[in-house]
Design a protein around this motif. Structure first.
Motif, mmCIF file in Angstrom:
data_model
loop_
_atom_site.group_PDB
_atom_site.id
_atom_site.type_symbol
_atom_site.label_atom_id
_atom_site.label_comp_id
_atom_site.label_asym_id
_atom_site.label_seq_id
_atom_site.Cartn_x
_atom_site.Cartn_y
_atom_site.Cartn_z
ATOM 1 N N CYS A 88 52.579 2.803 39.268
ATOM 2 C CA CYS A 88 53.410 3.102 40.432
ATOM 3 C C CYS A 88 52.955 2.281 41.633
ATOM 4 C CB CYS A 88 53.360 4.597 40.741
ATOM 5 S SG CYS A 88 54.227 5.078 42.247
ATOM 6 N N ILE A 105 56.247 11.897 49.526
ATOM 7 C CA ILE A 105 55.660 12.424 48.289
ATOM 8 C C ILE A 105 55.386 13.931 48.385
ATOM 9 C CG2 ILE A 105 53.254 11.891 48.857
ATOM 10 C CD1 ILE A 105 55.070 11.569 45.444
ATOM 11 N N PRO A 130 50.214 14.272 44.320
ATOM 12 C CA PRO A 130 50.632 15.091 43.181
ATOM 13 C C PRO A 130 49.498 15.293 42.181
ATOM 14 C CG PRO A 130 52.307 13.473 43.688
ATOM 15 C CD PRO A 130 51.108 13.116 44.516
ATOM 16 N N LEU A 183 57.878 9.935 40.987
ATOM 17 C CA LEU A 183 58.251 8.928 41.986
ATOM 18 C C LEU A 183 58.373 7.545 41.359
ATOM 19 C CD1 LEU A 183 57.366 8.450 45.630
ATOM 20 C CD2 LEU A 183 56.923 6.537 44.111
ATOM 21 N N SER A 184 57.488 7.261 40.422
ATOM 22 C CA SER A 184 57.495 5.945 39.799
ATOM 23 C C SER A 184 58.816 5.703 39.065
ATOM 24 C CB SER A 184 56.308 5.842 38.843
ATOM 25 O OG SER A 184 56.070 4.523 38.479
ATOM 26 N N THR A 194 53.259 8.004 34.572
ATOM 27 C CA THR A 194 52.548 8.332 35.805
ATOM 28 C C THR A 194 52.448 9.845 36.015
ATOM 29 O OG1 THR A 194 54.642 8.101 36.948
ATOM 30 C CG2 THR A 194 53.170 6.211 37.011
ATOM 31 N N ILE A 195 51.668 10.218 37.027
ATOM 32 C CA ILE A 195 51.440 11.637 37.303
ATOM 33 C C ILE A 195 52.731 12.313 37.745
ATOM 34 C CG2 ILE A 195 50.245 13.248 38.853
ATOM 35 C CD1 ILE A 195 47.850 11.352 38.827
ATOM 36 N N CYS A 196 53.485 11.676 38.602
ATOM 37 C CA CYS A 196 54.713 12.321 39.061
ATOM 38 C C CYS A 196 55.906 11.408 38.846
ATOM 39 C CB CYS A 196 54.595 12.755 40.523
ATOM 40 S SG CYS A 196 55.134 11.520 41.721
ATOM 41 N N SER A 249 54.771 5.420 47.786
ATOM 42 C CA SER A 249 53.894 5.666 46.634
ATOM 43 C C SER A 249 52.539 6.147 47.144
ATOM 44 C CB SER A 249 53.700 4.368 45.840
ATOM 45 O OG SER A 249 52.601 4.527 44.946
ATOM 46 N N CYS A 250 52.021 7.214 46.539
ATOM 47 C CA CYS A 250 50.756 7.751 47.055
ATOM 48 C C CYS A 250 49.562 6.951 46.544
ATOM 49 C CB CYS A 250 50.601 9.224 46.718
ATOM 50 S SG CYS A 250 49.902 9.547 45.091
ATOM 51 N N GLY A 251 49.813 6.080 45.567
ATOM 52 C CA GLY A 251 48.777 5.140 45.161
ATOM 53 C C GLY A 251 47.809 5.618 44.089
ATOM 54 N N GLN A 252 47.992 6.833 43.565
ATOM 55 C CA GLN A 252 47.055 7.339 42.557
ATOM 56 C C GLN A 252 47.173 6.629 41.213
ATOM 57 O OE1 GLN A 252 46.059 11.807 42.279
ATOM 58 N NE2 GLN A 252 48.228 11.743 42.806
ATOM 59 N N CYS A 253 48.412 6.289 40.818
ATOM 60 C CA CYS A 253 48.628 5.736 39.472
ATOM 61 C C CYS A 253 48.880 4.238 39.578
ATOM 62 C CB CYS A 253 49.838 6.377 38.794
ATOM 63 S SG CYS A 253 50.012 8.135 39.108
HETATM 64 S S1 SF4 Z 1 53.667 8.266 40.335
HETATM 65 FE FE1 SF4 Z 1 53.447 9.870 41.871
HETATM 66 S S2 SF4 Z 1 51.286 10.434 41.750
HETATM 67 FE FE2 SF4 Z 1 51.473 8.446 40.752
HETATM 68 S S3 SF4 Z 1 51.065 6.923 42.378
HETATM 69 FE FE3 SF4 Z 1 53.276 7.212 42.269
HETATM 70 S S4 SF4 Z 1 53.637 8.778 43.834
HETATM 71 FE FE4 SF4 Z 1 51.462 8.888 43.376
#
Ligand code: SF4
Ligand SMILES: Cc1cc2nc3c(=O)[nH]c(=O)nc-3n(C[C@H](O)[C@H](O)[C@H](O)COP(=O)(O)O)c2cc1C
Ligand code: FES
Lengths: 436, 157
Positions: A348, A169, A187, A390-391, A386-388, A341-345
């Motif tokens: 995702c 990420i 992100p 990756l999803s 989502t924020i970024c 996945s960074c797990g924020q959203c």
């Molecule tokens: S979409 Fe991006 S910011 Fe959101 S949980 Fe996935 S990796 Fe993290």
């Protein structure tokens, strides 16, 4: 059509890595030239060249630079050398073989955008790249290409390397900024875009290694000269990382617009072990997969691959032969995205987890027919919320694999084993694995 | 109790001055400390870094847990990391890591009995054109066969 040696012209010379050898082959001539130009004229030239970001999104580089505020506020240039997109290994070669090429491209870019400090964020595993860059930066300081009053121009610039610590990420530009700030690489919501508010809340331009190296060549040949290769909308040459089931995997530089067929069967030497081509992922693991037929008709440029429903991405071409099970390939990727996945959203975090569970349940022979629909539904819910990105990057391969190779998924569910391999999967690689 | 060596401490203090913000030194400091603590970060290490860097333990700990290159548990003298991602899988990575584990009489993530090795599977290391591959310490080993991988591993002291 054949390979071109534009960015890679001197990569076969071991001496190109050091300052002496680099200078012998035209090194730092373009920096001297650029420092005598008006910064805005350089930005205009980069805009006219049609250069698009080589990191994945293909955003026009000159336009991105134009988003910087027009005042004298401190700003940063951040080179993205995280190279985590599965299948991609071109930046590593560029940094190991030609670190000065990147350093020169970055100083020119920094001068154009009036930036006094730049960082190269390198993924932590790339020890050789980090050593090569640190040595090159030291040499550049000694020779007066970095530091105060560069070549008597009055322009000051400092450059440093930052080592990542293992997280895909952090290749996402705002995740990278968080990481460079010494935080978790999570992100941040855009806007504000990094060009307005980035590292330590200051304007920050994030560009890929290959993008910044190309700037030197735009200086040398001018926008028109740079356009000698490529198409109207996809200007220049590009490095492609070819991997998977081909005879001659490796990095190849070709003009954008190059036929994918020639990449696989020509430069790549065709499919290994006399097998047949089944599928190709043309732009890193986040790009939707192409069937053999689609792949053989596609060209390697932004517009053609978009028209084919996929993308050029980072230029990583992963070739899959007909002895491979597409359910197993997808399971490999869902595992990756779930792990990264960074797990924020919620969409995702939960979506990558569910998708991975469902594909692995099919793979173990315990899938139900409705799981295939469920998988597509889960992926649909991961898109655009989502924020970024990756999803989305995780959702697209799922949808394309299931849609284009549906028979393999259905067979697996019906028969409890792989259509291609005739077995279900057990073994340690398929045990449930933890993620952060 | 873990304490940084004088040289280690000096390095950490230099990193604190190196970047525009002190917090940016956390990632490099964790590397420095990990190298001095047999390759992993224990709660004691976090305490020591917090003292030396004058940053809250929580700030350092959350960074440590986020990134995979900081080991949270003791590992063998040699950390054998086999890439598991698609291009390597297509070239036999799964069979390779199973072979290595069975030859060493261990499972993924588990130290060998003599404490020499820990084998793990990791995600794409950017060496997909020379698959399958593994990283041991800082070094990449590419274009592996079952035999060449075991020869490399057995040659390590
Ligand atoms: S979409 Fe991006 S910011 Fe959101 S949980 Fe996935 S990796 Fe993290
Ligand atoms: C999940 C994710 C991972 C990314 N990884 C990388 C990467 O490893 N390298 C890279 O250059 N860009 C990566 N990007 C794209 C960056 O966010 C950014 O667009 C790019 O660095 C901009 O540089 P460019 O315009 O020169 O391409 C990633 C994006 C996402 C969403
Ligand atoms: S997939 Fe193994 S190094 Fe990239």
């Amino acid at each position: 059509m054949s390979e071109v040696k534009y960015l890679t012209e001197f990569y076969h010379l071991p001496e190109f890595k050091g300052l002496e050898g680099y200078k012998k082959n035209g090194g730092y001539v373009q920096l001297a030239k650029a420092l005598k130009m008006q910064p805005q004229a350089i930005i205009d030239e980069v805009k006219a060249s049609g250069l698009r970001g080589r990191g994945g999104a293909g955003f026009p580089t000159g336009m991105k630079w134009g988003f910087l505020p027009k005042n004298d506020e401190p700003r940063y240039l951040l080179c993205n050398a995280d190279e985590g997109e599965p299948g991609t290994f071109k930046d590593r070669m560029m940094m190991e073989k030609a670190p000065h090429q990147l350093v020169e491209g970055m100083i020119i870019s920094a001068f154009a955008i009036n930036c006094k400090k730049s960082y190269i964020y390198v993924r932590g595993e790339y020890d050789d790249s980090i050593n090569a860059l640190e040595a090159a930066i030291q040499e550049a300081y000694k020779a007066g290409y970095l530091g105060k009053n560069i070549l008597g121009s009055g322009f000051d610039h400092d450059m440093d390397v930052y080592r990542g610590a293992g997280a895909y990420i952090c290749g996402e530009e705002t995740g990278m900024i968080s990481s460079l700030e010494g935080l978790k690489g999570q992100p941040k919501l855009k806007p504000p875009f990094p060009a307005v508010q980035g590292y330590l809340k200051k304007p920050t331009i994030v560009n890929n290694v290959e993008t910044l190296a190309a700037v030197k060549y735009i200086m040398r040949d001018g926008a028109a000269g740079y356009r000698k290769y490529g198409t109207e909308k996809s200007a220049g040459s590009k490095l492609f990382s070819l991997s998977g089931n081909v005879n001659k995997p490796g990095n190849y530089e070709v003009p954008l617009g190059y036929p994918l067929k020639d990449m696989i069967n020509g430069l790549g030497g065709g499919i290994k072990n006399g097998r047949k081509l089944k599928a190709v992922i043309p732009g890193g693991s986040s790009a939707p997969v192409l069937t053999a037929e689609e792949a053989l008709n596609a060209n390697l440029d932004y517009e053609n691959l978009a028209a084919a429903g996929t993308m050029l991405g980072s230029g990583a071409i992963i070739v899959i032969d007909d002895s491979k099970c597409m359910v197993e390939c997808l399971a490999n990727l869902t595992h990756f995205y779930h792990h990264e996945s960074c797990g924020q959203c919620t969409p995702c975090r939960e979506g990558t987890g569910w998708a991975d569970k469902i594909v692995h349940s099919i793979l173990s022979g315990k899938g139900r027919l409705q799981d295939i629909e469920l998988l597509v539904k889960v992926a649909d819910n991961m898109k655009g919320r989502t924020i970024c990105a990756l999803s989305d990057a995780a959702a697209l391969p799922i949808i394309s694999f299931v849609t284009k190779f549906r028979d393999e998924f259905e067979y697996f569910v019906r028969e409890g084993k792989s259509k291609v391999k005739g077995t279900a999967y057990k073994g340690h690689a398929y045990a449930a694995t933890a993620s952060h | 109790m873990f304490q940084l060596s004088p040289q280690g401490k000096e390095k950490v203090l230099a990193e604190l001055k190196r970047y525009e913000s002190r917090q940016s030194a956390v990632l490099p400091a964790l590397y420095i400390a990990q190298a001095e603590n047999k390759g992993y970060i224990s709660p004691e290490v976090i305490k020591e870094l917090s003292r030396v860097m004058e940053l809250p333990e929580a700030n350092i700990n959350e960074v440590c847990t986020f990134y995979t290159m900081y080991n949270k548990e003791p590992i063998g003298n040699h950390h054998v990391q086999v890439c598991r991602t698609l291009s390597c899988m297509l070239n036999g990575a799964k069979e390779l890591s199973e072979h290595i584990c069975s030859q060493l009489g261990t499972h993924l993530g588990q130290k060998t009995k003599d404490g020499k090795f820990t084998v793990t599977e990791v995600e794409c290391l950017g060496s997909c054109g020379t698959a399958p591959m593994m990283q041991i310490g800082d070094k990449y080993y590419e274009n592996l066969t079952h035999e060449s991988a075991m020869n490399i591993i057995r040659s390590l002291k």
